[in-house]
Design a protein around this motif. Structure first.
Motif, mmCIF file in Angstrom:
data_model
loop_
_atom_site.group_PDB
_atom_site.id
_atom_site.type_symbol
_atom_site.label_atom_id
_atom_site.label_comp_id
_atom_site.label_asym_id
_atom_site.label_seq_id
_atom_site.Cartn_x
_atom_site.Cartn_y
_atom_site.Cartn_z
ATOM 1 N N ALA A 307 25.096 -14.195 83.091
ATOM 2 C CA ALA A 307 25.767 -14.753 82.596
ATOM 3 C C ALA A 307 25.620 -16.058 83.954
ATOM 4 C CB ALA A 307 26.926 -14.392 83.011
ATOM 5 N N THR A 308 25.144 -16.473 85.163
ATOM 6 C CA THR A 308 24.906 -17.662 85.436
ATOM 7 C C THR A 308 23.605 -18.360 85.185
ATOM 8 O OG1 THR A 308 25.577 -15.936 87.534
ATOM 9 C CG2 THR A 308 25.338 -18.266 87.769
ATOM 10 N N ALA A 309 23.011 -17.115 84.190
ATOM 11 C CA ALA A 309 20.736 -18.347 84.561
ATOM 12 C C ALA A 309 21.136 -19.731 83.915
ATOM 13 C CB ALA A 309 20.685 -17.823 83.345
ATOM 14 N N SER A 310 20.376 -20.302 84.215
ATOM 15 C CA SER A 310 20.749 -21.797 83.508
ATOM 16 C C SER A 310 19.777 -21.788 82.083
ATOM 17 C CB SER A 310 20.170 -22.789 84.533
ATOM 18 O OG SER A 310 21.103 -22.287 85.659
ATOM 19 N N SER A 311 17.954 -21.325 81.661
ATOM 20 C CA SER A 311 17.390 -21.582 81.430
ATOM 21 C C SER A 311 16.588 -20.425 81.240
ATOM 22 C CB SER A 311 16.139 -22.533 81.911
ATOM 23 O OG SER A 311 15.116 -22.173 82.400
ATOM 24 N N ARG A 312 16.311 -19.528 82.095
ATOM 25 C CA ARG A 312 15.396 -18.261 81.797
ATOM 26 C C ARG A 312 16.026 -16.848 82.672
ATOM 27 N NH1 ARG A 312 12.595 -21.789 84.566
ATOM 28 N NH2 ARG A 312 11.681 -21.021 86.715
ATOM 29 N N ALA A 313 16.240 -15.641 81.909
ATOM 30 C CA ALA A 313 15.972 -14.262 82.924
ATOM 31 C C ALA A 313 15.126 -13.887 82.340
ATOM 32 C CB ALA A 313 17.345 -14.363 82.353
ATOM 33 N N ARG A 314 14.643 -12.243 83.374
ATOM 34 C CA ARG A 314 13.870 -11.714 82.665
ATOM 35 C C ARG A 314 14.186 -9.954 83.241
ATOM 36 N NH1 ARG A 314 9.050 -10.488 81.336
ATOM 37 N NH2 ARG A 314 7.731 -8.356 81.866
ATOM 38 N N VAL A 315 14.716 -9.389 82.277
ATOM 39 C CA VAL A 315 15.127 -7.849 82.666
ATOM 40 C C VAL A 315 14.302 -7.061 82.634
ATOM 41 C CG1 VAL A 315 17.368 -5.744 82.734
ATOM 42 C CG2 VAL A 315 17.481 -8.828 82.273
ATOM 43 N N VAL A 333 22.202 -20.097 90.108
ATOM 44 C CA VAL A 333 22.732 -20.479 91.822
ATOM 45 C C VAL A 333 23.092 -18.751 92.523
ATOM 46 C CG1 VAL A 333 23.921 -22.219 91.133
ATOM 47 C CG2 VAL A 333 25.185 -20.280 91.137
ATOM 48 N N GLU A 334 23.085 -19.145 93.516
ATOM 49 C CA GLU A 334 23.430 -17.855 94.856
ATOM 50 C C GLU A 334 24.611 -16.638 94.499
ATOM 51 O OE1 GLU A 334 23.166 -16.598 98.861
ATOM 52 O OE2 GLU A 334 22.820 -18.233 98.944
ATOM 53 N N VAL A 335 23.978 -15.728 94.206
ATOM 54 C CA VAL A 335 24.760 -14.746 93.578
ATOM 55 C C VAL A 335 24.658 -13.794 94.321
ATOM 56 C CG1 VAL A 335 25.664 -14.977 90.836
ATOM 57 C CG2 VAL A 335 23.928 -13.275 91.811
ATOM 58 N N PRO A 336 26.511 -13.279 95.292
ATOM 59 C CA PRO A 336 26.289 -12.163 95.784
ATOM 60 C C PRO A 336 25.907 -10.751 95.023
ATOM 61 C CG PRO A 336 28.602 -12.806 95.210
ATOM 62 C CD PRO A 336 27.424 -13.649 95.026
ATOM 63 N N ALA A 337 25.573 -9.694 95.680
ATOM 64 C CA ALA A 337 25.487 -8.199 95.453
ATOM 65 C C ALA A 337 26.475 -7.661 95.038
ATOM 66 C CB ALA A 337 24.564 -7.828 96.337
ATOM 67 N N VAL A 345 24.315 5.238 93.637
ATOM 68 C CA VAL A 345 23.814 3.438 92.958
ATOM 69 C C VAL A 345 23.875 2.910 94.703
ATOM 70 C CG1 VAL A 345 24.009 1.832 91.593
ATOM 71 C CG2 VAL A 345 24.845 3.666 90.677
ATOM 72 N N HIS A 346 22.784 2.195 94.761
ATOM 73 C CA HIS A 346 22.416 0.941 95.574
ATOM 74 C C HIS A 346 22.055 -0.120 94.517
ATOM 75 C CE1 HIS A 346 22.914 4.325 98.762
ATOM 76 N NE2 HIS A 346 21.779 4.275 97.788
ATOM 77 N N VAL A 347 22.798 -1.301 95.628
ATOM 78 C CA VAL A 347 22.501 -2.404 94.624
ATOM 79 C C VAL A 347 21.773 -3.572 96.594
ATOM 80 C CG1 VAL A 347 23.209 -4.975 93.737
ATOM 81 C CG2 VAL A 347 24.113 -2.400 93.265
ATOM 82 N N GLU A 348 20.554 -4.817 95.660
ATOM 83 C CA GLU A 348 19.956 -5.920 96.816
ATOM 84 C C GLU A 348 19.383 -6.865 96.107
ATOM 85 O OE1 GLU A 348 17.091 -4.342 98.582
ATOM 86 O OE2 GLU A 348 17.526 -2.363 99.167
ATOM 87 N N ALA A 349 20.001 -7.948 96.879
ATOM 88 C CA ALA A 349 19.837 -8.998 95.973
ATOM 89 C C ALA A 349 19.194 -9.802 96.531
ATOM 90 C CB ALA A 349 21.183 -9.640 95.839
ATOM 91 N N LEU A 350 18.092 -11.149 96.588
ATOM 92 C CA LEU A 350 17.141 -12.269 96.729
ATOM 93 C C LEU A 350 17.942 -13.164 96.492
ATOM 94 C CD1 LEU A 350 14.077 -10.229 97.901
ATOM 95 C CD2 LEU A 350 16.016 -10.266 99.804
ATOM 96 N N HIS A 351 17.493 -14.425 97.210
ATOM 97 C CA HIS A 351 18.286 -16.040 96.759
ATOM 98 C C HIS A 351 16.471 -16.260 97.047
ATOM 99 C CE1 HIS A 351 19.415 -20.144 96.403
ATOM 100 N NE2 HIS A 351 19.741 -20.093 95.467
ATOM 101 N N HIS A 352 15.883 -17.855 96.942
ATOM 102 C CA HIS A 352 14.517 -18.652 96.952
ATOM 103 C C HIS A 352 14.475 -19.502 95.663
ATOM 104 C CE1 HIS A 352 11.315 -19.587 99.734
ATOM 105 N NE2 HIS A 352 10.906 -19.551 97.953
ATOM 106 N N ASP A 353 14.668 -20.639 96.273
ATOM 107 C CA ASP A 353 14.363 -21.567 95.963
ATOM 108 C C ASP A 353 14.777 -21.486 94.197
ATOM 109 O OD1 ASP A 353 12.876 -22.483 97.567
ATOM 110 O OD2 ASP A 353 10.850 -21.718 96.852
ATOM 111 N N GLU A 354 15.914 -21.051 94.770
ATOM 112 C CA GLU A 354 16.969 -21.663 93.641
ATOM 113 C C GLU A 354 16.284 -20.386 92.276
ATOM 114 O OE1 GLU A 354 17.123 -25.060 91.350
ATOM 115 O OE2 GLU A 354 17.458 -26.113 92.890
ATOM 116 N N GLN A 355 16.087 -18.650 92.744
ATOM 117 C CA GLN A 355 15.101 -18.386 92.147
ATOM 118 C C GLN A 355 16.174 -17.115 92.374
ATOM 119 O OE1 GLN A 355 13.543 -17.621 89.544
ATOM 120 N NE2 GLN A 355 13.224 -19.633 88.775
#
Length: 366
Positions: A307-315, A333-337, A345-355
């Motif tokens: 829902a936050t992606a700007s132009s592309r996404a891969r699932v 933009v950076e979104v919290p996990a 169930v475990h969730v991890e998130a990383l943010h780097h260079d607008e990715q």
């Protein structure tokens, strides 16, 4: 079903009563008449042979009743054997004695045939009784030179010979019809109860979904309605996209599909597609079907990033025997996990260079 058990018990009891009545008539009244007039038969041995045939049929019926079985394919030969015993008795019957006390088989063979045919349709029993009557009528007209008195005697005797067994057959037929009606009523009652239960469950499901949406979607809608939230605000647009994806996921949860997880992920990706985001969905391996609560945690991470992606996404969905992973990479933009609620169930998130990369993992064995 309970109605089937009741019908089976009633029909079994009626078979026993009919067998007892037939045995009493054959070995009581029939045998006593035979012994009383034994010197009039030509020869008497033929009459005892006919009596033995009827007794064998009754013995077979008793054995089948004890085992809870029916005649099956042997029914027609057995009925033919009863008719043959009647014909055999008439071959040694003295002249002018049809439907008299000497004609013991006239009031005995009918009950034996009904005992064999009691669980069959009414027309089959009526057909046998008509055959029984026709056999006696033929003997009366061919060998007795009937008089008016003989015909009157035959007609009077036929009332009990045909009427009483026919009443028993009608009762058996009515029991069957009542059982069919009761079974249909029972099925209709079960259908109504099932429909009521389904309606109540659907109502509870709607209330549960309303409760799930009311915590996030309703405050957002109220803010847009009272203009406390600005539709042009990027954060508000992001929250609206996330809620839209959640609604689509809730709708997808009710669908019956082979792979519910992929089905719900595709519905979540439609929100990003509508914004012009190029979404790729890749699957690898095989995985067990996760329960709804686990699927919701796995898809929550993906829909938040989509829902936050700007132009592309891969699932990417990767499954093994003891691990199921749903990860998403998108330019946003950076979104919290997200915080999972299902165990394992475990969730991890990383943010780097607008990715942003976010992964939700589920271990069924844990």
């Amino acid at each position: 079903m309970r109605t089937d058990l009741v019908e089976s018990a009633l029909r079994h009891g009626l078979r026993i009563a009919t067998l007892l009545a037939a045995s009493a008539i054959v070995f009581g009244l029939g045998l006593s008449n035979l012994l009383r007039n034994v010197d009039r038969y030509e020869p008497a041995l033929v009459q005892f042979g006919a009596l033995a045939l009827l007794g064998a049929v009754l013995a077979g019926e008793a054995v089948l009743l004890a085992r809870g079985r029916a005649w099956g394919r042997l029914r027609l030969p057995v009925v033919a054997l009863v008719v043959a015993a009647e014909v055999l008795s008439y071959t040694a019957l003295p002249a002018k004695s049809t439907s008299t006390g000497v004609d013991w088989v006239f009031g005995a063979a009918n009950w034996v045939g009904v005992a064999v045919l009691l669980d069959r349709p009414l027309r089959e029993c009526a057909g046998f009784l008509m055959t029984h009557e026709v056999t006696a009528v033929l003997h009366l007209f061919l060998f007795d030179h009937p008089t008016r008195g003989a015909l009157a005697r035959f007609a009077t005797g036929s009332v009990t010979v045909v009427g009483f067994p026919l009443c028993v057959v009608v009762v058996a037929s009515l029991l069957h019809r009542l059982s069919v009606s009761a079974s249909a009523a029972h099925l209709e009652l079960e259908r109504v109860r099932t429909a009521d239960a389904a309606a109540a469950e659907a109502h509870q499901l709607r209330l549960r979904r309303y409760g799930e949406l009311s915590a996030t979607a309703i405050p957002l809608l109220e803010g847009l309605a009272d203009r406390s939230l600005d539709p042009e605000d990027a954060e508000v647009q992001r929250e609206c996209a996330i809620e839209a994806a959640r609604m689509r996921r809730l709708m997808a949860e009710t669908n019956s599909v082979a792979d519910a997880l992929l089905h719900e992920l595709r519905h979540c990706a439609e929100v990003a597609d509508r914004k012009g985001v190029a979404v790729e969905l890749d699957t690898r391996g095989r995985w067990p079907e996760p329960p709804p609560a686990v699927r919701r945690d796995l898809t929550e991470a993906a829909l938040t990033v989509l829902a936050t992606a700007s132009s592309r996404a891969r699932v990417t969905v990767v499954g093994t025997g003891d691990l199921l992973s749903v990860s998403v990479v998108a330019d946003c933009v950076e979104v919290p996990a997200t915080v999972p609620s299902a165990p394992g169930v475990h969730v991890e998130a990383l943010h780097h260079d607008e990715q942003v990369w976010m992964e939700a993992r589920w271990q069924p064995t844990s």
